[in-house]
Design a protein around this motif. Structure first.
Motif, PDB file in Angstrom:
ATOM      1  N   ASP A   1       0.818  -1.221   0.000  1.00 14.61           N
ATOM      2  CA  ASP A   1       0.000   0.000   0.000  1.00 14.61           C
ATOM      3  C   ASP A   1       0.844   1.260   0.000  1.00 14.61           C
ATOM      4  O   ASP A   1       0.351   2.337  -0.328  1.00 14.61           O
ATOM      5  CB  ASP A   1      -0.929   0.007   1.230  1.00 14.61           C
ATOM      6  N   ARG A   2       2.107   1.145   0.342  1.00 15.89           N
ATOM      7  CA  ARG A   2       2.936   2.346   0.363  1.00 15.89           C
ATOM      8  C   ARG A   2       3.190   2.865  -1.037  1.00 15.89           C
ATOM      9  O   ARG A   2       3.630   3.996  -1.217  1.00 15.89           O
ATOM     10  CB  ARG A   2       4.272   2.023   1.039  1.00 15.89           C
ATOM     11  N   THR A   3       2.906   2.078  -2.096  1.00 13.44           N
ATOM     12  CA  THR A   3       3.083   2.545  -3.483  1.00 13.44           C
ATOM     13  C   THR A   3       1.835   3.222  -4.022  1.00 13.44           C
ATOM     14  O   THR A   3       1.858   3.757  -5.115  1.00 13.44           O
ATOM     15  CB  THR A   3       3.431   1.357  -4.391  1.00 13.44           C
TER      16      THR A   3
ATOM     17  N   PRO B   1      -7.341   9.857  -9.079  1.00 11.30           N
ATOM     18  CA  PRO B   1      -6.287   9.167  -8.288  1.00 11.30           C
ATOM     19  C   PRO B   1      -6.114   7.713  -8.706  1.00 11.30           C
ATOM     20  O   PRO B   1      -5.002   7.195  -8.706  1.00 11.30           O
ATOM     21  CB  PRO B   1      -6.809   9.274  -6.855  1.00 11.30           C
ATOM     22  N   MET B   2      -7.218   7.018  -9.036  1.00 11.94           N
ATOM     23  CA  MET B   2      -7.103   5.623  -9.438  1.00 11.94           C
ATOM     24  C   MET B   2      -6.324   5.491 -10.746  1.00 11.94           C
ATOM     25  O   MET B   2      -5.496   4.591 -10.903  1.00 11.94           O
ATOM     26  CB  MET B   2      -8.496   5.012  -9.594  1.00 11.94           C
ATOM     27  N   THR B   3      -6.612   6.415 -11.693  1.00 16.11           N
ATOM     28  CA  THR B   3      -5.885   6.392 -12.965  1.00 16.11           C
ATOM     29  C   THR B   3      -4.395   6.627 -12.743  1.00 16.11           C
ATOM     30  O   THR B   3      -3.543   5.947 -13.324  1.00 16.11           O
ATOM     31  CB  THR B   3      -6.454   7.451 -13.920  1.00 16.11           C
TER      32      THR B   3
ATOM     33  N   ASP C   1       1.175   4.680 -12.305  1.00 17.10           N
ATOM     34  CA  ASP C   1       2.372   4.496 -11.460  1.00 17.10           C
ATOM     35  C   ASP C   1       2.713   3.014 -11.311  1.00 17.10           C
ATOM     36  O   ASP C   1       3.880   2.627 -11.283  1.00 17.10           O
ATOM     37  CB  ASP C   1       2.158   5.113 -10.072  1.00 17.10           C
ATOM     38  N   ARG C   2       1.678   2.193 -11.198  1.00 15.52           N
ATOM     39  CA  ARG C   2       1.910   0.754 -11.038  1.00 15.52           C
ATOM     40  C   ARG C   2       2.537   0.169 -12.295  1.00 15.52           C
ATOM     41  O   ARG C   2       3.441  -0.658 -12.217  1.00 15.52           O
ATOM     42  CB  ARG C   2       0.589   0.059 -10.729  1.00 15.52           C
TER      43      ARG C   2
ATOM     44  N   GLU D   1       6.156  -1.597 -12.451  1.00 17.72           N
ATOM     45  CA  GLU D   1       6.386  -2.945 -12.980  1.00 17.72           C
ATOM     46  C   GLU D   1       7.472  -2.950 -14.045  1.00 17.72           C
ATOM     47  O   GLU D   1       8.311  -3.852 -14.097  1.00 17.72           O
ATOM     48  CB  GLU D   1       5.082  -3.503 -13.549  1.00 17.72           C
ATOM     49  N   GLU D   2       7.411  -1.904 -14.908  1.00 12.89           N
ATOM     50  CA  GLU D   2       8.443  -1.828 -15.940  1.00 12.89           C
ATOM     51  C   GLU D   2       9.828  -1.618 -15.320  1.00 12.89           C
ATOM     52  O   GLU D   2      10.814  -2.230 -15.738  1.00 12.89           O
ATOM     53  CB  GLU D   2       8.118  -0.687 -16.907  1.00 12.89           C
TER      54      GLU D   2
END
Length: 566
Positions: free
Chosen positions: A9-11, A75-77, A82-83, A87-88
């Motif tokens: 959750d910190r990300t 924020p979700m977008t 960011d996710r 991952e990349e």
């Protein structure tokens, strides 16, 4: 590990996305839209219920959608973007790590808490000999000693080394096991980490065989250097050299050959061999050992190289052939003093170029140590010789004084008798006295002559002039002065030589030795006895003479003391 990092959750953005907050937002939007609809309808003429419901729904959407967008969807977008970027980045990082791991020289091994290998790099394959497909899923005990990891049904219970129970985070030295069964020293750095799948251990393993070899080589060379000072004699130094070298290389069969420049001979002061016996001193010939001495270069030899040198007429076979042979020149600061040789009779290619480099370094220290110990022993021998010479000189002077006193006293007494009583003596009495004086004078002369010869020998100034001699004539001439006393005692002297020998010798030395021996034989032989001089060819181009009498003989105790000065 990757799934755990991505779900952390910190990300995520710092936004409260609880259902209660979303419900409150919707309710507030509905209330606000109703208020706005009421205000708008009051300002308009009478409208139908359908229009009022449409207006209410439209205003609700106009109000609610921006709120949902700014507080929820935006924020979700951003979180999703960011996710994806994370991952990349993680994928790139993992790929770089895998590339680094694969190309590392050291072995990098990963295992789970059950002791099963889950990760393996090319360094592991180079170090242990197992490919990745061969080793994955196998237990660590395949490459590590069993006392390093203690396995139980529920996983690894102990990771220890040298009595320490826990080696995670430390660097320790252990024994590894290659695929071919060879044991070798390793250095292990172990780390521990955990994922949602469980606990894992990663070890960086370095083969320290070469480092251990270098340390041992330095230790052995230091031992040899110290041995030149600490050992009491050359024999002890040779034994120390042998025991030290066998710590690094195969040295069960080892010998040291030294060149004696004065006598032009190769000697073998140390010879340890399972097949050949100790070699006697030899002159220069075409042995491989002497080839190394001639060239002054180390030789790592096998049967093919030997045949090549043999075809070139450089060497010839001496002793038992060996498939592995290495010879090193013993080079001191001034010259090459000899050769150090090691060999293996059963295996080929036992020695390597690495061994040559080490043994060359050791050979220089061995040569220095041998020369130093030879110098020490030469000084010791000279000191002992000086002590012996001084002792012999003192004893000899006492013997001379005793032996001279008797004949001189008798000679003086006879001269006194002649001086005082010659007028009253008969011619026969005078003849007897002068005959006794002649004998005493002859004894004194012989004693002085022996003293002069002894002195010349001790001072090293006696000249040696060999010439070709007919031995029969030389012996007859040498014993000429003794025949008169032999006839007086009725002792016969017989000469019986095999053949008609000619020898190369110093005439004076031969005559003196024969005369003294025969004189003693006649002196201690009873009247009517015989002294026999015989001779025959012996080995090594020599002629052996024997002088035998049937007199009183010499006791065994006296024989053991014949060559002592007292």
């Amino acid at each position: 590990m990757r799934s755990k990092i991505l779900s952390d959750d910190r990300t995520r953005p710092e936004v409260d996305r609880s259902p209660i907050r979303l419900l409150i937002t919707i309710l507030l939007s509905i209330v606000l839209s109703d208020i706005l609809v009421g205000i708008i309808i009051k300002s308009l003429p009478t409208v139908s219920k359908v229009f009022e419901l449409f207006l209410d729904s439209t205003l609700l959407l106009i109000i609610l959608l921006p709120i949902l967008y700014f507080y929820e969807f935006r924020p979700m977008t951003k979180y999703i973007d960011d996710r994806i970027k994370a991952e990349e980045t993680l994928s790139s990082s993992e790929e770089r790590f895998r590339s680094l791991t694969r190309s590392a020289i050291d072995a990098i091994v990963t295992a789970n808490d059950k002791g099963v290998i889950t990760g393996w790099n090319f360094g592991g394959e180079r170090t242990f000999g197992y490919s990745e497909s061969e080793i994955l899923g196998k237990e660590l005990t395949l490459i590590m000693p069993h006392d390093f990891i203690e396995m139980h049904n529920d996983g690894m219970k102990r990771i220890s080394s040298g009595g320490e129970k826990h080696v995670v985070g430390k660097t320790v030295e252990l024994k590894g096991m290659r695929k071919n069964g060879e044991s070798f020293p390793i250095e292990l750095s172990l780390s521990e980490w955990e994922t949602s799948d469980g606990k894992y251990f990663t070890g960086i393993i370095r083969d320290i065989t070469n480092r251990k070899r270098r340390d041992l080589e330095n230790e052995v060379i230091y031992e040899i250097t110290q041995g030149a000072t600490l050992t009491s004699n050359l024999d002890d130094l040779y034994k120390l050299i042998h025991n030290s070298l066998r710590k690094v290389v195969y040295a069960e069969n080892l010998f040291v050959s030294l060149y004696d420049e004065e006598n032009r001979l190769f000697t073998f002061p140390y010879f340890a061999d399972k097949f050949d016996t100790t070699a006697h001193p030899v002159t220069k010939r075409k042995s491989v050992t002497q080839y190394v001495f001639r060239t002054g270069r180390p030789l790592l030899m096998n049967p093919d190289i030997f045949r090549q040198l043999q075809d070139q007429n450089e060497v010839e076979l001496v002793g038992t052939p060996s498939p592995s042979w290495i010879g090193l020149p013993l080079r001191s600061p001034s010259r090459i003093i000899g050769v150090l040789v090691l060999q293996h009779y059963e295996k080929a290619n036992v020695y390597s170029e690495t061994d040559v480099k080490f043994l060359l370094s050791a050979a220089s220290q061995i040569a220095f140590g041998i020369e130093r110990k030879q110098a020490d022993e030469a000084i010791l021998v000279r000191n002992l010789l000086l002590e012996k010479i001084n002792s012999e000189k003192d004893k000899f002077f006492s013997i001379i004084a005793h032996d001279l006193r008797g004949p001189l006293s008798a000679f003086v007494s006879l001269t006194q008798v002649l001086t005082e009583d010659i007028k009253g003596m008969t011619l026969e009495e005078i003849r007897d006295i002068t005959s006794g004086m002649k004998n005493d004078a002859s004894d004194i002369y012989s004693l002085l002559e022996n003293l002069l010869e002894w002195s010349s020998l001790k001072r090293g100034v006696m000249e040696f002039n060999p010439e070709r001699l007919i031995l029969q004539k030389t012996i007859s001439k040498g014993i000429g002065p003794v025949r008169a006393s032999a006839r007086k005692k009725e002792v016969s002297i017989d000469i019986s030589l095999t053949g008609d020998p000619e020898v190369m010798a110093d005439r004076h030395m031969v005559e003196t030795v024969i005369r003294n021996l025969v004189s003693n034989a006649v002196k201690f032989t009873h009247s009517g006895g015989t002294v026999n001089i015989s001779g025959f060819p012996a080995t090594d181009n020599c002629y052996e003479l024997l002088i035998k009498d049937n007199g009183i003989g010499i006791s065994k105790d006296m024989i053991s003391k014949l060559f002592l000065i007292n």
